[in-house]
Scaffold this active site. Structure first.
Site, PDB file in Angstrom:
ATOM      1  N   THR A 153       1.014  -1.281   0.182  1.00 50.48           N
ATOM      2  CA  THR A 153       0.162  -0.447  -0.217  1.00 50.48           C
ATOM      3  C   THR A 153       0.762   0.940   0.325  1.00 50.48           C
ATOM      4  O   THR A 153       1.814   1.364   0.104  1.00 50.48           O
ATOM      5  CB  THR A 153      -1.193  -0.078   1.675  1.00 50.48           C
ATOM      6  OG1 THR A 153      -1.707  -1.081   1.057  1.00 50.48           O
ATOM      7  CG2 THR A 153      -1.504   0.815   1.551  1.00 50.48           C
TER       8      THR A 153
ATOM      9  N   GLU B  81      -7.284  -6.953  -3.735  1.00 56.49           N
ATOM     10  CA  GLU B  81      -8.434  -6.854  -2.554  1.00 56.49           C
ATOM     11  C   GLU B  81      -9.130  -7.876  -1.666  1.00 56.49           C
ATOM     12  O   GLU B  81      -8.981  -7.889  -0.441  1.00 56.49           O
ATOM     13  CB  GLU B  81      -8.953  -5.889  -2.693  1.00 56.49           C
ATOM     14  CG  GLU B  81      -8.402  -4.783  -1.250  1.00 56.49           C
ATOM     15  CD  GLU B  81      -7.382  -4.540  -1.684  1.00 56.49           C
ATOM     16  OE1 GLU B  81      -6.540  -4.005   0.233  1.00 56.49           O
ATOM     17  OE2 GLU B  81      -6.625  -2.771  -2.132  1.00 56.49           O
TER      18      GLU B  81
ATOM     19  N   SER C 130     -10.498  -3.461   5.672  1.00 51.60           N
ATOM     20  CA  SER C 130      -9.062  -3.205   5.841  1.00 51.60           C
ATOM     21  C   SER C 130      -8.581  -2.664   7.478  1.00 51.60           C
ATOM     22  O   SER C 130      -9.221  -2.060   8.478  1.00 51.60           O
ATOM     23  CB  SER C 130      -9.886  -1.417   4.512  1.00 51.60           C
ATOM     24  OG  SER C 130      -7.745  -0.877   4.525  1.00 51.60           O
TER      25      SER C 130
END
Ligand code: GLY
Length: 599
Positions: free
Chosen positions: A408, A447, A474
Site C-alpha cells: 500500500t 484486495e 482494511s
C-alpha cells in the site's frame, strides 16, 4: 523524473539501452526532484513515498489548486511510479478536512466483491485455498474504487478539472521515470509471478530482465489510459471498453499457456463495475488528551483500532514512562484493540459493527485495566463486548488475527487555505494480483484476499468473511488531528495490518513522547496484532530494550521493515511541515510550496 530537457532525453536513451544490456546505469539527472524526508514552509505541503509524485502535488498547489486537487495529482503519479502499491486498479480511503466548514469527512473507496461472492469465495471442497494462490488470481480482484474516489473527492471539494490533475501523471508515464533500487527490488520480489502473465512481463520485465537502477521506465499504455480517463471521466473505468477489458482479464486471466501456475478466474461482471459506488460515512472520532483525532470508519478497521488503543493509552501519562514501559503499554494496547478488531469489525453494510461503542472511553477503560506494568497478556486474547462493557472483562472466544500482506501507499497534503487530505491507497499485495489489464498499463488489485478465507477460529463469529458486494476489512488509517477545530497533524502509512500500529506509534511518539514528526516517523517500530509474538524492526531487536521487555513476558520476532509513513504538521507560526521516511522504502519525499518567505 520530471526533467524535460534534452539532457533528460539523452539520459533516457542511454538508460533504455542499458535496460537491455543489464549494465550499470548512470545516476539520475541532477534536475530530477530529490527525496528529502522533511520540509518546512508556506503555501501548502505534500508528503508521499516518491519525489515525482510529491512534485506533481506541489505543482498543482502552486498553480492554485487545493489539497484535494493536489492529492489526486499525487495519487495519479504514484500509480505510475509506485504501480505495485497503488493505481487505478485498486482502492483506498480519503479523509478530508475542510477549512471553510472545519469539518472532517471521508470517502470509502474500498474495492468490492462481485455480487455472486459467498463466504466460501476462497475455499474449495470446504478447505481454504493457499493464500499465495488466492493472491495471484482473478478470484481476488475486487471492483476498483480509486477512480471513483477521485471523482467523489473532486465533486465534493475539488477546484480543478480531472484532466488537468492527471496531466503530470500522464506525462510521467509517457516520458518515463528513473528506476530506483526499491522499484527494482519490488519487481524482483514479484519476478516469479510476473513472468507468468505476458502483459505484466512485457511491461515490468522489459526484455525479460529486471529494470536497471537509474534507467528510465516508460508506460505508454498507462499514459493512454490516463488520457482516456481525462477525456471521458473516471466513469470510463466502470462502463465501456476499459471496463470490458477489466472484466475479461478477471474472468479469463491472461496467463502464459506455458505457465505451470494455477491461476483461478474471478466472477466479476460488467454489472459489478457499473454498480460500484464510493461511500461517504462519518469519520471515526475520539478525544485524545484534548485533541480531536479523526480517521476512517469501517469498512476499514483503522479508525476504530487506532482510536480504541489511544483511548486505552490515554489513562497513562506516556511522557513520564521509561522507554521500556512506554513500549510495553503501546504493545499491550495494540494487542487488546486487535482482539476487538478481529471480533467486531467488518463491512458495516453486511452486518452491524459497533463503531461508536468500540470508541467509547467507557469501553476503553474496561479494557485498559487488563494491562499490568509487570506482566504481558497472552495472545490470542479474547475480545471484549463493547455493547456490554465489563471491567477487565472479555468474552471466551479468543481468535488469532488473520494474515494480511504488507504493502500500500499513503500521501498527506495540506494547502494554503488550511485544507488537509490524508489518503491511503492500495492494490493490496505489492504487485497486486500480478494481472496487468492487457494494453492498459495497470495492475489489478488482489484486495479480496483481505477477507478471511475461513473463520479465524472455529465457532467464533468472524465479521470479515466474503459476501456479495461486500468490502473486505482494511487496516488503512488515514488520520487527521484537530486542536480546537484546526488541523495540527495528519498521518498515515502503508503496511497491511501493521498500518494500525505504525500510525498509533507515530501519533504517540509525536504527541506524547515529544518527538518531532520526522523523528516519530523514523523511530524503530514494533507491531503487536494479537499474536503470540510482537514484530520488531532490527534497531529494536538489537537494542537492550528487547531484554527488558522480555523480562516483562513479551516475546518477539524480527520484521526488517514496518510501514512507510508520511505526514504533515501545522507549526504554531503557521508554516506547514511535511515529513516522510528517512530510509524505509528507500526514503520518502516531503515538499512544501515555498520553503522560504512569508504566508
Ligand atoms: N490492503 C491493505 C489494507 O486494506 O489494509
Amino acid at each position: 523524473m520530471r526533467a524535460s530537457a534534452a539532457r533528460q532525453l539523452a539520459f533516457a536513451a542511454l538508460a533504455g539501452a542499458l535496460v537491455s544490456t543489464g549494465a550499470a546505469a548512470p545516476p539520475p539527472p541532477a534536475d530530477a526532484p530529490q527525496k528529502v524526508p522533511v520540509a518546512v514552509g508556506y503555501g501548502g505541503a505534500v508528503a508521499s513515498v516518491d519525489a515525482d509524485a510529491s512534485a506533481a502535488g506541489i505543482a498543482v498547489l502552486r498553480a492554485g489548486g487545493n489539497a484535494v486537487d493536489a492529492a489526486i495529482a499525487t495519487a495519479a503519479a504514484l500509480g505510475v511510479t509506485e504501480p505495485y502499491s497503488a493505481g487505478i486498479g485498486g482502492g483506498g480511503y480519503l479523509v478530508h478536512y475542510d477549512a471553510a466548514t472545519r469539518r472532517v469527512q471521508t470517502i470509502d473507496g474500498r474495492e468490492t466483491a462481485p455480487a455472486t461472492a459467498t463466504e466460501t469465495l476462497f475455499q474449495e471442497n470446504g478447505v481454504p485455498i493457499p493464500f499465495e494462490e488466492g493472491q495471484t488470481s482473478g478470484r481476488s480482484v475486487g471492483v476498483p474504487g480509486t477512480p471513483a474516489t477521485w471523482k467523489a473527492a473532486l465533486d465534493a471539494w475539488g477546484t480543478k478539472p480531472l484532466a488537468q490533475l492527471l496531466r503530470p501523471a500522464e506525462k510521467l508515464a509517457r516520458d518515463g521515470f528513473t528506476v530506483d533500487a526499491t522499484f527494482r527490488a519490488q519487481t524482483q520480489a514479484n519476478q516469479d509471478r510476473f513472468k507468468d502473465f505476458p502483459d505484466t512481463r512485457k511491461l515490468f520485465l522489459p526484455g525479460g530482465q529486471l529494470p536497471v537502477v537509474g534507467s528510465t521506465f516508460k508506460n505508454p499504455d498507462l499514459a493512454a489510459t490516463y488520457a482516456e480517463l481525462a477525456r471521458k471521466g473516471t466513469g470510463a473505468l466502470y462502463r465501456g471498453p476499459l471496463a470490458d477489458d477489466i472484466v475479461k482479464a478477471v474472468r479469463r486471466p491472461p496467463v502464459d499457456p506455458a505457465a505451470t501456475r494455477k491461476v483461478r478466474s474471478g466472477d466479476l461482471t460488467a454489472a459489478d463495475l457499473r454498480a460500484y459506488e464510493t461511500r461517504r460515512q462519518a469519520p471515526t472520532h475520539i478525544d485524545y488528551r484534548g485533541l480531536d483525532v479523526y480517521s476512517m470508519a469501517p469498512s476499514s478497521s483503522g479508525g476504530t483500532t487506532v482510536g480504541e488503543a489511544l483511548n486505552i493509552l490515554e489513562r497513562t501519562d506516556l511522557s513520564k514512562l521509561s522507554e521500556a514501559q512506554y513500549l510495553h503499554r503501546f504493545i499491550e494496547a495494540s494487542r487488546i484493540s486487535f482482539a476487538d478488531r478481529g471480533r467486531w469489525v467488518g463491512d458495516p453494510a453486511a452486518q452491524s459493527v459497533p463503531t461508536r461503542e468500540l470508541l467509547s472511553q467507557r469501553y476503553a477503560d474496561s479494557r485498559s485495566c487488563l494491562i499490568r506494568p509487570d506482566a504481558t497478556l497472552t495472545s490470542p486474547l479474547a475480545p471484549g463486548d463493547p455493547l456490554h462493557p465489563a471491567p477487565c472483562g472479555g468474552t471466551a472466544q479468543a481468535a488469532p488475527t488473520t494474515y494480511e500482506g504488507e504493502n500500500t501507499t499513503h500521501l498527506t497534503v495540506a494547502d494554503r487555505w488550511g485544507n488537509v487530505v490524508s489518503y491511503t491507497l492500495t492494490i493490496e499485495s505489492t504487485g497486486g494480483s500480478a494481472i496487468t489489464v492487457p494494453g492498459r498499463g495497470f495492475l489489478l488489485n488482489n484486495e479480496l484476499t483481505d477477507f478471511s478465507f475461513a473463520p479465524a477460529a472455529p465457532g467464533v463469529p468472524d465479521p470479515n468473511l466474503p459476501g456479495p458486494g461486500k468490502r473486505p476489512r482494511s487496516s488503512m488509517s488515514p488520520t487527521i488531528v484537530l486542536d480546537h477545530g484546526r488541523p495540527v497533524l495528519a498521518v498515515g502509512s502503508p503496511g497491511g495490518a501493521t498500518i494500525i500500529t505504525t500510525v498509533l506509534q507515530t501519533l504517540i511518539g509525536h504527541l506524547d513522547r515529544g518527538l518531532p514528526l520526522v523523528d516519530a516517523i523514523k523511530a524503530p517500530r514494533a507491531s503487536q496484532r494479537n499474536q503470540t509474538t510482537t514484530e520488531l524492526e532490527p534497531a529494536l531487536w538489537n537494542s537492550p530494550l528487547r531484554a527488558e521487555l522480555e523480562g516483562l513476558g513479551q516475546a518477539f520476532r524480527q520484521n526488517p521493515e514496518i510501514g512507510a509513513a508520511t505526514g504533515v504538521q501545522r507549526l504554531p507560526d503557521g508554516r506547514w511541515l511535511a515529513a516522510a521516511e528517512t530510509t524505509r522504502r528507500g526514503g520518502g519525499s516531503a515538499m512544501v510550496v515555498r520553503p522560504q518567505g512569508r504566508p
